[in-house]
Design an enzyme around this catalytic site. Structure first.
Site, PDB file in Angstrom:
ATOM      1  N   GLU A  38       0.871  -1.168   0.000  1.00 13.75           N
ATOM      2  CA  GLU A  38       0.000   0.000   0.000  1.00 13.75           C
ATOM      3  C   GLU A  38       0.915   1.227   0.000  1.00 13.75           C
ATOM      4  O   GLU A  38       1.803   1.319   0.850  1.00 13.75           O
ATOM      5  CB  GLU A  38      -0.880   0.003   1.258  1.00 13.75           C
ATOM      6  CG  GLU A  38      -1.838   1.174   1.230  1.00 13.75           C
ATOM      7  CD  GLU A  38      -2.754   1.260   2.442  1.00 13.75           C
ATOM      8  OE1 GLU A  38      -2.697   0.390   3.316  1.00 13.75           O
ATOM      9  OE2 GLU A  38      -3.523   2.238   2.476  1.00 13.75           O
ATOM     10  N   ARG A 264       5.597 -13.084   9.347  1.00 17.55           N
ATOM     11  CA  ARG A 264       6.294 -11.843   9.024  1.00 17.55           C
ATOM     12  C   ARG A 264       7.648 -11.806   9.725  1.00 17.55           C
ATOM     13  O   ARG A 264       7.895 -12.518  10.683  1.00 17.55           O
ATOM     14  CB  ARG A 264       5.446 -10.640   9.387  1.00 17.55           C
ATOM     15  CG  ARG A 264       5.174 -10.474  10.872  1.00 17.55           C
ATOM     16  CD  ARG A 264       4.011  -9.523  11.133  1.00 17.55           C
ATOM     17  NE  ARG A 264       4.342  -8.157  10.777  1.00 17.55           N
ATOM     18  CZ  ARG A 264       3.685  -7.448   9.850  1.00 17.55           C
ATOM     19  NH1 ARG A 264       2.680  -7.985   9.191  1.00 17.55           N
ATOM     20  NH2 ARG A 264       4.021  -6.212   9.596  1.00 17.55           N
ATOM     21  N   LYS A 274       4.588   1.181   9.811  1.00 26.39           N
ATOM     22  CA  LYS A 274       4.758   2.413   9.039  1.00 26.39           C
ATOM     23  C   LYS A 274       4.292   3.630   9.814  1.00 26.39           C
ATOM     24  O   LYS A 274       4.844   4.711   9.683  1.00 26.39           O
ATOM     25  CB  LYS A 274       3.952   2.323   7.739  1.00 26.39           C
ATOM     26  CG  LYS A 274       4.638   1.502   6.676  1.00 26.39           C
ATOM     27  CD  LYS A 274       3.860   1.592   5.390  1.00 26.39           C
ATOM     28  CE  LYS A 274       3.596   0.210   4.860  1.00 26.39           C
ATOM     29  NZ  LYS A 274       2.627   0.147   3.794  1.00 26.39           N
TER      30      LYS A 274
HETATM   31  P1  ATP Z   1       2.397  -1.701   8.196  1.00 25.32           P
HETATM   32  O1  ATP Z   1       1.562  -2.710   8.909  1.00 25.32           O
HETATM   33  O2  ATP Z   1       3.756  -1.494   8.756  1.00 25.32           O
HETATM   34  O3  ATP Z   1       1.699  -0.429   7.901  1.00 25.32           O
HETATM   35  P2  ATP Z   1       1.857  -3.304   5.942  1.00 25.32           P
HETATM   36  O4  ATP Z   1       2.256  -4.658   6.238  1.00 25.32           O
HETATM   37  O5  ATP Z   1       0.408  -3.005   6.063  1.00 25.32           O
HETATM   38  O6  ATP Z   1       2.732  -2.319   6.782  1.00 25.32           O
HETATM   39  P3  ATP Z   1       1.817  -3.286   3.105  1.00 25.32           P
HETATM   40  O7  ATP Z   1       2.142  -2.181   2.203  1.00 25.32           O
HETATM   41  O8  ATP Z   1       0.401  -3.741   3.163  1.00 25.32           O
HETATM   42  O9  ATP Z   1       2.338  -2.855   4.525  1.00 25.32           O
HETATM   43  O10 ATP Z   1       2.768  -4.525   2.841  1.00 25.32           O
HETATM   44  C1  ATP Z   1       3.041  -5.044   1.570  1.00 25.32           C
HETATM   45  C2  ATP Z   1       3.410  -6.491   1.692  1.00 25.32           C
HETATM   46  O11 ATP Z   1       4.536  -6.639   2.537  1.00 25.32           O
HETATM   47  C3  ATP Z   1       2.274  -7.287   2.310  1.00 25.32           C
HETATM   48  O12 ATP Z   1       2.105  -8.455   1.547  1.00 25.32           O
HETATM   49  C4  ATP Z   1       2.749  -7.558   3.700  1.00 25.32           C
HETATM   50  O13 ATP Z   1       2.242  -8.774   4.153  1.00 25.32           O
HETATM   51  C5  ATP Z   1       4.283  -7.604   3.528  1.00 25.32           C
HETATM   52  N1  ATP Z   1       4.941  -7.254   4.787  1.00 25.32           N
HETATM   53  C6  ATP Z   1       4.768  -6.152   5.532  1.00 25.32           C
HETATM   54  N2  ATP Z   1       5.495  -6.194   6.661  1.00 25.32           N
HETATM   55  C7  ATP Z   1       6.178  -7.366   6.632  1.00 25.32           C
HETATM   56  C8  ATP Z   1       7.103  -8.015   7.510  1.00 25.32           C
HETATM   57  N3  ATP Z   1       7.482  -7.469   8.661  1.00 25.32           N
HETATM   58  N4  ATP Z   1       7.593  -9.218   7.135  1.00 25.32           N
HETATM   59  C9  ATP Z   1       7.229  -9.770   5.975  1.00 25.32           C
HETATM   60  N5  ATP Z   1       6.360  -9.233   5.114  1.00 25.32           N
HETATM   61  C10 ATP Z   1       5.830  -8.042   5.426  1.00 25.32           C
HETATM   62 MG    MG Z   2      -1.103  -3.810   4.981  1.00 23.71          MG
END
Ligand code: ATP
Ligand code: MG
Length: 560
Positions: A38, A264, A274
């Site tokens: 996102e 994760r 984020k």
């Molecule tokens: P946040 O929760 O920090 O705002 P997010 O996970 O919602 O971040 P996205 O932009 O939705 O951020 O993530 C894009 C992809 O990266 C998704 O498929 C998510 O599952 C993966 N991702 C995010 N954080 C991690 C992590 N710590 N380890 C592995 N994959 C991750």
């Molecule tokens: Mg997300």
């Protein structure tokens, strides 16, 4: 916090076996994955894991991987983030080719599918407020209650939904919900919201829309439109999987993707949400998203980590389904391993103190050969200069040596790396008693080896640079941004765990002259000091700024 992996577990990737099976059985003839960020912030090291998994599987199995912006919430999304995400994926060494997509490119199709669900009696316009919806939803132990609007006639739903799209109603006044099962044990199936009203322009599609689909209503269908075979996400989406499948079952989608979940990445001494990273930027605690202390890919890149080291780290940690913590020292060790191989050596005096060698002629300069890499003769030699005045590190001198101190002391001897053995003969002080400079003598017969002419052996070897030839630089020593292994735990404010010593700026360091002409991209090992590279933003040819990428050894694990 569950157990912390001190050393990286053996690489293991359960997704590989699943894909192997799917290709062998003919379920798929080739695979298509996607990385779906996102665009509401910069990518971090956790995303690197997801990028390496998705692009890595596509590479290993001869399939393809899409970069897809999951841009369903215009309130938080920005073009700046879209650009930085693309840059970070490329920096990590992956390429989506022509397969760059935006969930928002499917907004019209998603709208038509929402209308389709209404026509099938499987979606309705809800007038309850957000709070009321929550109150009606029930809990894990109690079923929810049907909304009074759940039985609205199809015609009324169609009319209201098209007026929502036309912008007739204010934000938050109505939503569109799927009509599934308010008593389902899975809360995400209790009539989830599909669309909400947001009067805000969108970074990709402008102001075409007043209603926006929810992530859940967009994600699976977008996977289906793009022909994704394996839709890989983190474990928190496991409970959404029945909903993901409900949409695929109830809509005329063109293909049938399948969702797989993995654990994760959790890294010690790091926050990854984020929202928190953004707060660090907004409060000015760091200089920006690309501050070299940040766990963002932009920060890691600016600090001088190599993409190869980050990929090696992601390979080492493997892909599993149980939540675990990785010690950040595993990542740092991958950076060291990579740089130890590739980084040319150089000498830099970070806390300079002058040593005047009284028995060396003032008008003489000697050119001495110095190996660029102690184990790699193929990396060649450079020339360093020996002169009467040199800089040594203040830490390498002790007037009254403590036990075990083998470097320079008054009356003691030390070997200058690639140069002579010198003896300190005296100290010059200013009126306050602060040491101004050291005086010494060199042994002309001692250039090769660590023995003096008469066979005395010297224990310590120190680095140095010629005071006549050195260039000055600012050097930034970074340490971990947090001093607690889990700053992001529960209720406590993560900011209380900030490490006050996470940056130390040394303003008048002395470097080998060659470094002023070096390529800004070159990463060096400053002997005995760590790995360094010029700061790509702040370093200029006549005001050099170097960042410490990583220390030579892990000082943290031993500290505890
Ligand atoms: P946040 O929760 O920090 O705002 P997010 O996970 O919602 O971040 P996205 O932009 O939705 O951020 O993530 C894009 C992809 O990266 C998704 O498929 C998510 O599952 C993966 N991702 C995010 N954080 C991690 C992590 N710590 N380890 C592995 N994959 C991750
Ligand atoms: Mg997300």
């Amino acid at each position: 916090m569950t157990s912390i992996e001190q050393t990286a577990p053996t690489a293991n990737n359960f997704l590989k076996s699943i894909i192997d099976e799917d290709l062998k059985s003919g379920k798929h003839s080739s695979i298509v994955t996607r990385f779906p960020p996102e665009p509401n912030g910069y990518l971090h090291i956790g995303h690197a894991k997801s990028i390496c998994i998705n692009f890595g599987l596509a590479r290993d199995f001869g399939g393809r991987c899409h970069l897809r912006f999951d841009d369903t919430n215009p309130a938080k999304e920005e073009l700046e983030y879209i650009e930085s995400i693309k840059e970070s994926v490329h920096w990590l060494g992956f390429d989506w080719g022509e397969h760059l997509y935006y969930a928002s490119d499917n907004f019209e199709q998603l709208y038509l599918w929402a209308v389709y669900l209404i026509e099938q009696g499987k979606a309705y316009v809800e007038d309850l407020s957000g709070d009321e919806i929550r109150a009606y939803r029930g809990t894990l132990t109690e079923p929810g209650k049907d909304s009074p609007y759940r039985s609205r006639p199809v015609e009324e739903n169609l009319d209201l939904f098209s007026r929502m799209r036309a912008g007739e109603f204010p934000d938050g006044s109505r939503v569109l919900r799927a009509k599934i099962d308010m008593a389902s044990p899975n809360i995400s199936l209790r009539d989830p919201v599909l669309y909400r009203i947001i009067h805000a322009p969108h970074p990709h599609v402008g102001d075409a829309w007043k209603i926006y689909p929810m992530y859940d209503f967009a994600h699976g269908q977008t996977d289906a439109i793009e022909g994704i075979t394996h839709s890989i996400c983190t474990l928190e989406f496991e409970s959404h999987k029945p909903l993901y499948e409900w949409f695929l079952d109830n809509l005329p989608v063109p293909s049938r993707p399948r969702q797989y979940e993995f654990a994760r990445l959790n890294l010690t001494f790091t926050v990854m949400s984020k929202r928190k990273l953004q707060e660090l930027v907004q409060l000015g605690i760091v200089s920006g998203w690309d501050d070299p202390r940040m766990p963002t890919l932009a920060g890691i890149k600016r600090r001088g980590y190599t993409p190869a080291a980050v990929r090696a780290f992601c390979d080492q940690i493997g892909v599993g389904r149980s939540d675990s913590w990785i010690d950040v020292s595993c990542l740092e060790e991958c950076v060291r391993t990579d740089l130890n191989e590739s980084a040319p050596r150089a000498m830099a005096v970070l806390r300079p103190i002058k040593l005047v060698i009284d028995n060396y002629p003032a008008d003489r300069t000697e050119e001495l050969p110095a190996a660029n890499h102690p184990q790699k003769p193929e990396m060649g030699n450079r020339t360093i200069y020996f002169t009467r005045e040199i800089w040594i590190d203040a830490d390498d001198f002790m007037e009254v040596p403590s036990k075990g101190f083998h470097r320079l002391t008054v009356g003691g001897e030390v070997k200058l790396r690639f140069g002579y053995i010198v003896k300190c003969t005296g100290v010059v002080r200013d009126e306050q008693g602060t040491i101004q400079e050291l005086h010494g003598e060199y042994d002309p017969a001692s250039r090769e080896g660590i023995h003096t002419a008469d066979g005395r052996k010297v224990k310590g070897v120190i680095h140095w640079v010629s005071a006549t030839h050195a260039v000055s630089a600012e050097v930034r020593l970074f340490d971990r941004l947090f001093s607690d292994p889990n700053p992001d735990r529960g209720a406590a404010d993560y900011k209380q765990f900030l490490n006050p010593g996470s940056i130390e700026t040394l303003s008048d360091c002395k470097l080998e002259a060659d470094l002023s002409r070096s390529n800004i991209e070159t990463r060096y090992q400053f002997e005995r000091m760590g790995y360094f590279r010029q700061d790509p933003k702040d370093s200029l040819p006549d005001t050099l700024v170097f960042n410490r990428i990583v220390t030579l050894r892990d000082a943290w694990t031993n500290k505890k």
